[in-house]
Design a protein around this motif. Structure first.
Motif, PDB file in Angstrom:
ATOM      1  N   UNK A   1      19.050  26.678  -8.864  1.00  0.00           N
ATOM      2  CA  UNK A   1      18.588  26.276  -8.415  1.00  0.00           C
ATOM      3  C   UNK A   1      17.043  24.993  -8.668  1.00  0.00           C
ATOM      4  N   UNK A   2      16.328  25.795  -8.977  1.00  0.00           N
ATOM      5  CA  UNK A   2      15.043  24.854  -9.918  1.00  0.00           C
ATOM      6  C   UNK A   2      15.809  23.151 -10.896  1.00  0.00           C
ATOM      7  N   UNK A   3      16.940  23.962 -11.914  1.00  0.00           N
ATOM      8  CA  UNK A   3      17.552  22.464 -12.258  1.00  0.00           C
ATOM      9  C   UNK A   3      17.563  21.722 -11.429  1.00  0.00           C
ATOM     10  N   UNK A   4      18.496  21.814 -10.046  1.00  0.00           N
ATOM     11  CA  UNK A   4      18.765  21.293  -8.735  1.00  0.00           C
ATOM     12  C   UNK A   4      17.592  20.337  -8.489  1.00  0.00           C
ATOM     13  N   UNK A   5      16.282  20.960  -8.006  1.00  0.00           N
ATOM     14  CA  UNK A   5      15.047  21.050  -7.938  1.00  0.00           C
ATOM     15  C   UNK A   5      15.128  19.812  -8.394  1.00  0.00           C
ATOM     16  N   UNK A   6      15.152  19.719  -9.979  1.00  0.00           N
ATOM     17  CA  UNK A   6      14.384  19.322 -10.754  1.00  0.00           C
ATOM     18  C   UNK A   6      14.958  17.641 -11.096  1.00  0.00           C
TER      19      UNK A   6
ATOM     20  N   UNK B   1      14.426  19.403 -21.251  1.00  0.00           N
ATOM     21  CA  UNK B   1      13.519  19.273 -21.371  1.00  0.00           C
ATOM     22  C   UNK B   1      13.400  20.375 -22.150  1.00  0.00           C
ATOM     23  N   UNK B   2      12.295  19.964 -23.208  1.00  0.00           N
ATOM     24  CA  UNK B   2      11.702  20.963 -24.255  1.00  0.00           C
ATOM     25  C   UNK B   2      11.613  22.782 -24.105  1.00  0.00           C
ATOM     26  N   UNK B   3      12.024  22.875 -24.221  1.00  0.00           N
ATOM     27  CA  UNK B   3      11.988  25.024 -24.329  1.00  0.00           C
ATOM     28  C   UNK B   3      11.103  25.260 -24.728  1.00  0.00           C
ATOM     29  N   UNK B   4      10.022  26.921 -25.357  1.00  0.00           N
ATOM     30  CA  UNK B   4       9.090  26.784 -25.762  1.00  0.00           C
ATOM     31  C   UNK B   4       9.884  26.874 -27.563  1.00  0.00           C
ATOM     32  N   UNK B   5       8.657  26.228 -28.297  1.00  0.00           N
ATOM     33  CA  UNK B   5       9.036  26.318 -30.048  1.00  0.00           C
ATOM     34  C   UNK B   5       9.405  27.316 -30.894  1.00  0.00           C
TER      35      UNK B   5
ATOM     36  N   UNK C   1      11.450  23.209 -37.810  1.00  0.00           N
ATOM     37  CA  UNK C   1      11.911  21.923 -37.050  1.00  0.00           C
ATOM     38  C   UNK C   1      13.380  21.756 -36.030  1.00  0.00           C
ATOM     39  N   UNK C   2      13.581  22.459 -35.464  1.00  0.00           N
ATOM     40  CA  UNK C   2      14.442  21.995 -34.619  1.00  0.00           C
ATOM     41  C   UNK C   2      14.225  22.889 -33.061  1.00  0.00           C
ATOM     42  N   UNK C   3      14.170  22.579 -32.018  1.00  0.00           N
ATOM     43  CA  UNK C   3      13.692  22.873 -31.005  1.00  0.00           C
ATOM     44  C   UNK C   3      14.965  22.985 -29.696  1.00  0.00           C
ATOM     45  N   UNK C   4      14.433  23.381 -28.664  1.00  0.00           N
ATOM     46  CA  UNK C   4      15.829  23.839 -28.088  1.00  0.00           C
ATOM     47  C   UNK C   4      15.162  23.256 -26.513  1.00  0.00           C
ATOM     48  N   UNK C   5      16.362  23.152 -25.909  1.00  0.00           N
ATOM     49  CA  UNK C   5      16.054  22.019 -24.457  1.00  0.00           C
ATOM     50  C   UNK C   5      17.425  22.639 -23.431  1.00  0.00           C
ATOM     51  N   UNK C   6      16.930  22.341 -22.661  1.00  0.00           N
ATOM     52  CA  UNK C   6      17.626  22.412 -21.391  1.00  0.00           C
ATOM     53  C   UNK C   6      18.012  20.660 -20.771  1.00  0.00           C
ATOM     54  N   UNK C   7      19.563  20.223 -21.003  1.00  0.00           N
ATOM     55  CA  UNK C   7      19.589  18.704 -20.784  1.00  0.00           C
ATOM     56  C   UNK C   7      19.868  18.551 -19.367  1.00  0.00           C
TER      57      UNK C   7
ATOM     58  N   UNK D   1      27.207  19.029 -21.067  1.00  0.00           N
ATOM     59  CA  UNK D   1      26.450  18.858 -19.297  1.00  0.00           C
ATOM     60  C   UNK D   1      25.532  19.342 -18.978  1.00  0.00           C
ATOM     61  N   UNK D   2      25.224  19.022 -17.708  1.00  0.00           N
ATOM     62  CA  UNK D   2      23.884  19.206 -17.607  1.00  0.00           C
ATOM     63  C   UNK D   2      23.741  20.681 -17.335  1.00  0.00           C
ATOM     64  N   UNK D   3      22.473  21.131 -17.433  1.00  0.00           N
ATOM     65  CA  UNK D   3      21.635  21.955 -17.930  1.00  0.00           C
ATOM     66  C   UNK D   3      22.292  22.997 -18.933  1.00  0.00           C
TER      67      UNK D   3
END
Length: 119
Positions: A6-11, A26-30, A66-72, A85-87
């Protein structure tokens, strides 16, 4: 539909761009890692040639990876593969990510800078 979906759809509904080359993330916490650092500490003494003497001191510090995680959030229109895929939660080299200030808290990442999909 889960809360995350739901949050992803809103964004995604607020995203008014179609990307041509890069992936919007969307970058996540370091990610914090523990590393050893060795530095030279002057002893205050001078050797026979007039050079200062040093000792080495090693300490362990917790630093950002040096690496990061994030949501597509969006894939480029030219992207044909079905592996990403997205998400999806991905790992990428944050050194080459570019902040995308037209969409709050997001970065543009080249497809080849994404090295893994988190399970």
């Amino acid at each position: 539909m889960s809360d995350e979906d739901k949050i992803l759809e809103t964004v995604l509904n607020r995203l008014n761009y179609k990307f041509l080359k890069d992936i919007l993330v969307k970058p996540l916490e370091p990610i914090m890692v523990t590393k050893e650092f060795t530095e030279q500490v002057p002893t205050g003494e001078v050797d026979e040639e007039g050079f200062n003497k040093y000792e080495t001191k090693t300490e362990t510090k917790e630093v950002e990876s040096e690496w990061a995680t994030g949501i597509v959030l969006a894939l480029p229109s030219s992207y044909k593969e079905d592996e990403l895929n997205v998400g999806d939660k991905v790992v990428y080299n944050k050194k080459f990510a570019k902040d995308f200030d037209l969409f709050k808290n997001s970065q543009l990442v080249k497809t080849y800078d994404i090295i893994a999909i988190c399970k």
